[in-house]
Design a protein around this motif. Structure first.
Motif, PDB file in Angstrom:
ATOM      1  N   MET A   1       0.286  -7.819  29.480  1.00  0.00           N
ATOM      2  CA  MET A   1       0.261  -7.700  28.025  1.00  0.00           C
ATOM      3  C   MET A   1      -1.142  -7.974  27.489  1.00  0.00           C
ATOM      4  N   TYR A   2      -1.859  -8.945  28.074  1.00  0.00           N
ATOM      5  CA  TYR A   2      -3.184  -9.275  27.532  1.00  0.00           C
ATOM      6  C   TYR A   2      -4.202  -8.174  27.785  1.00  0.00           C
ATOM      7  N   LEU A   3      -3.856  -7.170  28.598  1.00  0.00           N
ATOM      8  CA  LEU A   3      -4.730  -6.025  28.811  1.00  0.00           C
ATOM      9  C   LEU A   3      -4.310  -4.812  27.978  1.00  0.00           C
ATOM     10  N   ALA A   4      -3.297  -4.975  27.139  1.00  0.00           N
ATOM     11  CA  ALA A   4      -2.763  -3.839  26.389  1.00  0.00           C
ATOM     12  C   ALA A   4      -3.684  -3.395  25.266  1.00  0.00           C
ATOM     13  N   GLY A   5      -4.588  -4.268  24.810  1.00  0.00           N
ATOM     14  CA  GLY A   5      -5.459  -3.910  23.702  1.00  0.00           C
ATOM     15  C   GLY A   5      -4.714  -3.895  22.375  1.00  0.00           C
ATOM     16  N   PRO A  76      -4.752  -8.025  21.622  1.00  0.00           N
ATOM     17  CA  PRO A  76      -3.436  -7.585  21.138  1.00  0.00           C
ATOM     18  C   PRO A  76      -2.961  -8.453  19.971  1.00  0.00           C
ATOM     19  N   ALA A  77      -2.371  -7.821  18.994  1.00  0.00           N
ATOM     20  CA  ALA A  77      -1.856  -8.568  17.841  1.00  0.00           C
ATOM     21  C   ALA A  77      -0.751  -9.523  18.260  1.00  0.00           C
ATOM     22  N   GLU A  78      -0.074  -9.236  19.375  1.00  0.00           N
ATOM     23  CA  GLU A  78       0.966 -10.154  19.857  1.00  0.00           C
ATOM     24  C   GLU A  78       0.377 -11.500  20.261  1.00  0.00           C
ATOM     25  N   VAL A 192       4.650  -5.138  26.169  1.00  0.00           N
ATOM     26  CA  VAL A 192       4.497  -4.699  24.782  1.00  0.00           C
ATOM     27  C   VAL A 192       4.486  -3.178  24.766  1.00  0.00           C
ATOM     28  N   ILE A 193       4.742  -2.607  23.603  1.00  0.00           N
ATOM     29  CA  ILE A 193       4.815  -1.151  23.460  1.00  0.00           C
ATOM     30  C   ILE A 193       3.464  -0.624  22.986  1.00  0.00           C
ATOM     31  N   ARG A 194       2.961   0.359  23.714  1.00  0.00           N
ATOM     32  CA  ARG A 194       1.726   1.037  23.344  1.00  0.00           C
ATOM     33  C   ARG A 194       1.871   2.533  23.627  1.00  0.00           C
ATOM     34  N   GLU A 195       1.159   3.324  22.875  1.00  0.00           N
ATOM     35  CA  GLU A 195       1.011   4.731  23.225  1.00  0.00           C
ATOM     36  C   GLU A 195      -0.069   4.838  24.290  1.00  0.00           C
ATOM     37  N   ARG A 196       0.063   5.822  25.159  1.00  0.00           N
ATOM     38  CA  ARG A 196      -0.841   5.902  26.304  1.00  0.00           C
ATOM     39  C   ARG A 196      -2.301   5.980  25.879  1.00  0.00           C
ATOM     40  N   HIS A 197      -2.594   6.698  24.811  1.00  0.00           N
ATOM     41  CA  HIS A 197      -3.990   6.852  24.406  1.00  0.00           C
ATOM     42  C   HIS A 197      -4.589   5.546  23.904  1.00  0.00           C
ATOM     43  N   GLN A 198      -3.755   4.545  23.595  1.00  0.00           N
ATOM     44  CA  GLN A 198      -4.255   3.261  23.123  1.00  0.00           C
ATOM     45  C   GLN A 198      -4.705   2.355  24.272  1.00  0.00           C
ATOM     46  N   HIS A 205      -5.645   1.427  35.009  1.00  0.00           N
ATOM     47  CA  HIS A 205      -5.220   1.175  36.385  1.00  0.00           C
ATOM     48  C   HIS A 205      -4.912  -0.299  36.649  1.00  0.00           C
ATOM     49  N   MET A 206      -5.196  -1.164  35.687  1.00  0.00           N
ATOM     50  CA  MET A 206      -4.968  -2.593  35.863  1.00  0.00           C
ATOM     51  C   MET A 206      -3.612  -3.053  35.331  1.00  0.00           C
ATOM     52  N   VAL A 207      -2.943  -2.200  34.595  1.00  0.00           N
ATOM     53  CA  VAL A 207      -1.690  -2.599  33.956  1.00  0.00           C
ATOM     54  C   VAL A 207      -0.529  -1.823  34.555  1.00  0.00           C
ATOM     55  N   SER A 208       0.657  -2.336  34.345  1.00  0.00           N
ATOM     56  CA  SER A 208       1.884  -1.649  34.765  1.00  0.00           C
ATOM     57  C   SER A 208       2.438  -0.898  33.566  1.00  0.00           C
ATOM     58  N   LEU A 209       2.603   0.411  33.736  1.00  0.00           N
ATOM     59  CA  LEU A 209       3.102   1.251  32.658  1.00  0.00           C
ATOM     60  C   LEU A 209       4.497   1.738  32.989  1.00  0.00           C
TER      61      LEU A 209
END
Length: 289
Positions: A1-5, A76-78, A192-198, A205-209
């Motif tokens: 989550m902390y890499l979600a931006g 991330p705002a979270e 957390v929920i993100r759109e792919r372009h975000q 490659h560091m996160v699980s999608l």
């Protein structure tokens, strides 16, 4: 989550204080300012700036802040919600003019980092002298406690870079329980929920999608005896509303029925049309001999 931006909005960060006064600013870098009812806590949203969030707490609305926390545009705002949620709880539980969000305890650095230690984050033995750094198991996030002159605490995540490194910086007098509340969100494995372009391409490659599809259709359940009784009552009420219930109503309906029938008979037996007989063929004139 902390890499979600960031997802481009501050909704998650403002959610815990949605009931506080909102001030929308047309001029200046701060676009939205949310304050506690007494205006001692201020949460600013700088939508077009590098430091997207600036959160402060003061003794009164006009005095200088006791402490400041800033979150950059990648955070991330979270994660911000970890701090705003703790502030809302502190404010709601304050019983005098000195809230816990102002004083706090100047405890050991471990108090601020304890949620991370409990989640398996480890202390970095190679940290710069005078600092303490706790690193995530994937080595892609951490908390840096500076015991030197500044005394700041920094939460970070992601590789160095303007669009990849999330940074949250707390000044020296920030109560440690507020830092711990923010750090606890970083240790939370919930996605957390993100759109792919975000997601930045250098971080993807560091996160699980996992794709988020539409909700599964609900299978209709068999009606219960109570459902059957309710349906029967509803249908009976509708029938009663459509049909007459008194003798007078029945007589009126019968009269209308007779009137309608006679009118129908008249329309079905029209008067015979007049027939026009063609004139007889004239007898040709006789010619005299």
């Amino acid at each position: 989550m902390y890499l979600a931006g960031s997802n481009g909005t501050g909704d998650a960060g403002f959610a815990p204080v949605a009931h506080w006064p909102h001030h929308y600013l047309d001029e200046g870098p701060c676009q939205l300012l949310v304050t506690s009812p007494d205006q001692r806590i201020r949460i600013g949203w700088f939508g077009d700036d590098f430091e997207l969030w600036k959160i402060t707490a003061s003794d009164d609305p006009l005095s200088a802040p006791r402490w400041t926390a800033t979150f950059n545009h990648v955070t991330p705002a979270e994660v911000v919600a970890g701090l705003t949620n703790a502030l809302a709880q502190d404010y709601a539980g304050a019983s005098d003019d000195t809230g816990r969000y102002l004083t706090g305890s100047y405890a050991h650095w471990r108090d601020a980092a304890q949620p991370l230690l409990d989640a398996g984050w480890k202390r970095d033995g190679g940290a710069v002298l005078g600092t303490v750094e706790i690193i995530a198991p994937d080595a892609r996030a951490g908390i840096l406690y500076d015991k030197r002159g500044s005394g700041t605490v920094e939460l970070w995540a992601g590789p160095p870079g303007w669009g990849t490194r999330a940074e949250a910086i707390f000044t020296a007098r920030t109560p440690h329980h507020l830092i711990a509340a923010t750090a606890a969100v970083m240790a939370d494995p919930a996605p957390v929920i993100r759109e792919r372009h975000q997601i930045h391409r250098e971080v993807e490659h560091m996160v699980s999608l996992a794709p988020v599809g539409p909700p599964a259709p609900q299978v209709p359940r068999a009606p219960t005896p109570l459902d059957v009784r309710r349906t029967a009552v509803t249908q009976a009420v509708h029938r009663a509303a459509r049909f007459p219930r008194t003798a007078a109503d029945l007589r009126v309906m019968a009269a209308r029925s007779r009137t309608g029938a006679s009118a129908q008979n008249r329309s079905s037996n029209p008067a015979p049309a007049l027939r026009v007989r063609p004139s007889a063929t004239p007898t040709p004139p006789r010619h005299s001999r």
